[in-house]
Design an enzyme around this catalytic site. Structure first.
Site, short mmCIF file in Angstrom:
data_model
loop_
_atom_site.label_atom_id
_atom_site.label_comp_id
_atom_site.label_asym_id
_atom_site.label_seq_id
_atom_site.Cartn_x
_atom_site.Cartn_y
_atom_site.Cartn_z
N HIS B 31 19.76 -4.51 14.94
CA HIS B 31 21.02 -5.27 14.99
C HIS B 31 21.14 -6.57 14.48
O HIS B 31 19.97 -7.67 15.35
CB HIS B 31 19.59 -5.39 17.16
CG HIS B 31 20.33 -4.28 17.56
ND1 HIS B 31 18.44 -3.92 17.51
CD2 HIS B 31 20.32 -3.77 18.80
CE1 HIS B 31 19.03 -2.95 17.54
NE2 HIS B 31 20.17 -2.37 19.32
N HIS B 268 26.37 -5.89 17.04
CA HIS B 268 25.09 -5.47 17.96
C HIS B 268 24.33 -5.39 17.35
O HIS B 268 23.03 -5.54 17.16
CB HIS B 268 25.70 -5.67 19.82
CG HIS B 268 24.38 -5.74 20.74
ND1 HIS B 268 23.53 -6.15 20.92
CD2 HIS B 268 23.10 -4.24 20.61
CE1 HIS B 268 22.77 -5.76 21.83
NE2 HIS B 268 21.96 -4.15 21.57
N GLU B 417 7.83 -8.42 42.86
CA GLU B 417 6.78 -7.45 41.95
C GLU B 417 6.54 -7.16 40.33
O GLU B 417 6.03 -7.53 40.00
CB GLU B 417 6.88 -6.07 43.00
CG GLU B 417 6.34 -5.75 43.94
CD GLU B 417 7.68 -6.23 44.96
OE1 GLU B 417 8.61 -6.71 44.54
OE2 GLU B 417 7.69 -6.60 46.39
N HIS B 480 7.72 3.37 53.05
CA HIS B 480 6.33 2.54 52.19
C HIS B 480 5.41 3.68 52.01
O HIS B 480 4.45 2.65 51.79
CB HIS B 480 6.14 1.42 53.52
CG HIS B 480 6.78 0.31 53.91
ND1 HIS B 480 7.50 0.42 53.77
CD2 HIS B 480 6.78 -1.09 53.39
CE1 HIS B 480 8.47 -0.79 53.75
NE2 HIS B 480 7.41 -1.63 53.70
#
Lengths: 669, 669
Positions: B31, B268, B417, B480
């Site tokens: 890159h 890129h 999280e 859950h």
């Protein structure tokens, strides 16, 4: 009269609150804080704005309502019950969170008609809503005519602090702002409380300013506890802003009405208990017994039934007029709503012979998308900024779905995998026949796994195009080389994980992925080329696993291969056959479908008395012992990969003919 | 002189660009766009600001530099090489992306001294940097004295558009703003290009305004291609703002210097090729051969060596003075830097007998954290807003790590999280002895799996406290209830997945999790209570699996159990023994550790001639056939769970003594 109306309004609002309190007390489990705090906005939205038909929850042109803060599900159940949905009776509410009830602990679209979206994992609902709004705007652009707007509804969301903290919502809402989804309206329950206490322990950002930065229209209602009028005005204004999605921050008190527990984390996720419920009844002047709703409240709420019937019949008239004016479009529209695939949709999916040039399966995938595109106008999707690596474009189509070109069906998700999966789910939740697909590198399935799980749980036929499926990725190295990803996807219930071994199997995988509208598919596709097999079969992919190359009589050894390693198995089998060994090669492009076959078929493919079995797959062996047992062997990955050209990686990690033969000879003894 | 200096500056900057161009051309993969565009900011930061010692990459008080946009790794390799790190010679650069090279395709901290953080998966690096900055501020608060600042460094990041689109960075940066991490400085490479083309296909938000909403200090350098002066001023100002993290948007041209490819997605992720490299040489007036760097540039860059040596020796003097003034603190500080655990750190971890009351393992976990807390001051962690569900608090400690109390060690991550996992990784990357832990519900491991994978790949001893580990969760329902989560974690290489079956095994799991500083641990813990076993062993958890209950002679049947299902196995074994069957129960709290035992030990526990084996675990059976083979049976989950009280779920899904006995009798025949 204002007083009387205010009083009826209070009855209606408190009906929600007390149903939540009573149901959660009875079940001894649940989250009363949100429904108590959000009752005014829930009431206002459903009573004054939401177009829906309680007696036909699936009426197509209804507004979609998503409770992104899914733990507050009693809010939805109360509203469904109060407005007259058959799916939630008062007995259902009494059965809250019990085995077999229509009122599970978080809203589940597959359990409860009227629940649009399965929520609970925070941030997912608002992100699904972006998908719902995309679906609406795409279908509107596709079908609406100057004189008839067949597709024309809003998508409303109630979201909480948790939803706004989750990164998935940041991704989705940034994209929603870019796409100027003017018919997406989010009500943000700003109650300052999360499970750990006051939000100021971790969350002090200026949420509205952030949304403004995304390009959203923002408003703030400072008193969401009692100022129904302000809520109503804000929603009205949000509806009028058609070139931006809207967020209305509505400041509330969690557990409003509970004199001792409101405004504390204690009321977030635990029953009030008998004593505090009594206090709450007093505080709210609520003179009714548990689960008793005053008739005035029922009477008012249930005007929704007639209103809904009228909305649907007006729309049906519109549809009839559309049918007569635009019969072809109408036919297509109705076909899609029925969830029927077009005739001959799969006619251009290619087949190959071993004489055809071997390609990477990501390339075969691109060919399939190109073959499906013209015949399957409901196919809509894109990539999380890897279009030219995933090859997710539809050949011959240019331009993409953008604010000013919503009729296009190519979605540029940006570098936002988790939002992509949630948006694909949202498009599927729209339940209007659209078939959503999205691509990223297989290894980044990890980034969107939370929503892939929800595709499976909610029975959504999303197609995940996951390229660069092994160490064959090569130079990008171990951060980009999936090892455990395929097994970890296979572990998810109700998901089809395909790893096709050549062109035919890629076509077969696509066919099945499109046909399976009640479960998601994960297509694991190679970066690198591989040979087309002489005996591979597009049709047999439906069997999950099949005999690709066989021998006479009972095999001495069975190879099981997938994807780019299938050819290694064939090569090894040929070598071994040449020296007189009886060797079978089983291609196993989809373990889940193989599991669904009859015991007889499975026994035919993998006879239980043939214990010398070798699996070859450039991924962790985890899960394969179901087929190789205690006596087989595996040529798989024991750890992470490395940065080097893909062929070199394959060689160094043992995916060579030599190594396969060595293992085979070891087993054959 | 200005001209001369500008010219030297250009040589230095172009040295980075051309090393990238040449290395990527040679490897035919990589890159170039980012290193070419970011060379000026890279040069400015490393030359004028970064405190580091090339000859001792591990010098503790160095500034940390994180290339969050990891694909641009040639920027780092070039800077490491140019400033004189032994880890990256010019030959290493010529070996870019080749097997065994020190210069892999994305930066890997375990491969290349001087690389602080393994990056590539976008958004992770900036989020790790938040963890680095937290570690720095915590240690500074803990050890610095009015007269001696032993811990005092900045954390610098270069991030791209992709990093800013990923939700993980939103989570982490919102928290960083809340925590006022003044020594975190991010340079945002605003180059308008991602793989799909111009960023305006999907990303048109106002990034700086968003960061301002998070509470960051924001700046914009409009010309990042040549205005080194402006970059320098901006970094200087960012350093002076000590009460907020800083982001500097630096507008650049991707692939700057390439006349035909700059400002396109084509530059890129693909080599320039020979022709365009020649054009670029011309454009940049670069008269040197591939991999040739002018001596003036080397000479200038390598002043970093003496500067670094001086920085370290000055700091060593400071440390010596600290040692004499504050010997106790110094001892502690040095112990932590050596990565040594304190003496008797585990002395208060409890053991239990079967007479002790059975508890949920999340409760045992809380007791362990309370027992470790006082003896293990380097333990630092918290929860993603589930403190009172995960029980992640350290008993006896109050208050949390906040902007004004950085000496505290409890972290409120908010409902974030993924950022939590990345921040825990960042704390571990700081490599200063801190032992990071973080809690959430097991099912939400899916939300942070991308970073959990990086814990494993980068050999970071992060401890994940994952409670509510099965359908025993109960009423919260299938969203859950983890089913596939435990198997999917077990599939990850280099991660220890513990599912303790009682109090002793929880203590044993914690001991191992703390001791394993080179791999992460996932502790899967129950919501519901379970009995303490008579023969469970804290010590034997180290064996991964062990014989919990045995019979005389060769067993007719072996039960394998984990977690809350272990007791079911014991009960069933007792029933079967009572009718004369020879039954063994194997407890398997950590499959990975069992795998590491000798063949002899594994044969002792699971003799290969005993094929009647039953695994009982309230999760998908996926992976267990490695131990039950083709002839065993499993009592596991075949699909998603349901919302109902936990005990009811267990019963309905077959986790009953009756069902276990029935399966056993089926096998025994």
């Amino acid at each position: 009269m204002v007083a009387a109306s205010a009083s009826l309004e209070n009855l209606c609002i408190n009906s929600i609150r007390m149903l939540a309190v009573d149901a959660i007390n009875k079940s001894k489990s649940g989250h009363p804080g949100l429904p108590m705090g959000c009752a005014p906005m829930g009431y206002t939205l459903w009573d004054k704005f939401l177009n829906h038909n309680p007696k036909n929850p699936k009426w197509f042109n209804r507004d979609r309502f998503v409770l992104s803060a899914g733990h507050g599900c009693m809010l939805v159940y109360a509203l469904l019950h109060l407005t007259g949905y058959d799916s939630v009776s008062i007995d259902d509410i009494k059965q809250f969170r019990q085995w077999g009830a229509k009122t599970p602990g978080h809203p589940e679209t597959f359990e409860t008609p009227g629940v649009e979206v399965t929520t609970g994992p925070l941030g997912a609902g608002i992100s699904n809503a972006v998908g719902l709004a995309i679906a609406e705007s795409h279908l509107a652009a596709k079908f609406n005519k100057k004189d008839i707007s067949l597709v024309d509804h809003f998508t409303y969301v109630i979201m909480g602090d948790g939803c706004n903290q989750e990164g998935i919502s940041s991704e989705a809402c940034s994209l929603a702002g870019h796409l100027k989804l003017g018919k997406l309206i989010a009500l943000y329950d700003d109650n300052h409380i999360t499970i750990d206490g006051k939000t100021d322990v971790s969350f002090t950002e200026d949420v509205l300013k952030r949304y403004e930065a995304y390009g959203w229209h923002i408003q703030h209602v400072p008193n969401g506890n009692t100022d129904v009028n302000a809520i109503e005005k804000a929603i009205q204004l949000a509806k009028e802003v058609t070139d931006k999605p809207s967020i209305i921050k509505i400041t509330t008190t969690i557990g409003y009405g509970s004199p001792n527990k409101s405004d504390t984390a204690g009321v977030h996720g635990a029953p009030l208990g008998e004593e505090e419920s009594a206090n709450t009844r007093q505080e709210l002047n609520w003179e009714y017994a548990p689960f008793e709703i005053p008739q005035e409240a029922y009477a008012h709420y249930r005007t929704a039934i007639n209103k809904g019937a009228k909305l649907e019949s007006d729309w049906n008239e519109k549809l009839n007029s559309y049918k007569s004016k635009y019969p072809n479009e109408a036919k297509e529209f109705e076909r899609m709503l029925r969830g029927e695939l077009p005739e001959n949709w799969d006619k251009d999916l290619p087949t190959y012979t071993s004489g055809d040039q071997g390609l990477a399966t990501r390339k075969h995938s691109q060919i399939c998308l190109g073959a499906l595109g013209p015949n399957l106008p409901e196919l809509i999707g894109g990539s999380a900024d890897l279009t030219h690596s995933n090859y997710t474009d539809i050949k011959g189509e240019t331009g993409s779905y953008q604010a000013d070109t919503p009729e296009k069906r190519y979605l540029h998700f940006g570098v936002r995998e988790h939002a992509m999966a949630a948006i694909l789910n949202g498009i599927a939740y729209h339940d209007s026949g659209l078939i959503p697909y999205g691509g990223t590198f297989l290894v980044f399935a990890d980034y969107m796994r939370g929503s892939m799980r929800l595709s499976a749980l909610s029975e959504l036929g999303v197609i995940y195009v996951l390229t660069h499926d092994s160490i064959g990725v090569g130079e990008d190295g171990p951060t980009h080389q999936p090892i455990e990803t395929i097994p970890s996807l296979r572990a998810i219930p109700n998901m089809l994980v395909f790893r096709p071994g050549d062109g035919n199997e890629t076509s077969g995988s696509y066919k099945l992925a499109v046909q399976n509208r009640k479960r998601p598919s994960a297509l694991c596709l190679s970066r690198q080329g591989m040979a087309n097999q002489a005996n591979s079969s597009s049709e047999k992919v439906a069997l999950g696993g099949y005999i690709l190359e066989d021998c006479k009589g009972t095999p001495d050894l069975i190879f099981i291969g997938t994807g780019s390693e299938l050819d290694l198995c064939v090569q090894a089998a040929n070598k071994l056959k040449a020296i007189g060994k009886k060797v079978r090669v089983v291609s196993m492009p989809c373990v889940e479908l193989f599991e669904e076959q009859s015991d007889a078929y499975k026994e035919e493919v993998l006879p239980s008395n043939v214990r010398k079995r070798i699996v070859v797959e450039a991924a962790a062996s985890f899960g394969w012992h179901k087929y190789i047992g205690l006596d087989g062997a595996s040529i798989t990955m024991n750890g992470f990969g490395a940065s080097a050209p893909g062929g070199k990686c394959m060689e160094e990690f043992g995916f060579t003919l030599e190594n396969v033969l060595q293992k085979a000879n070891g087993l054959l003894g």
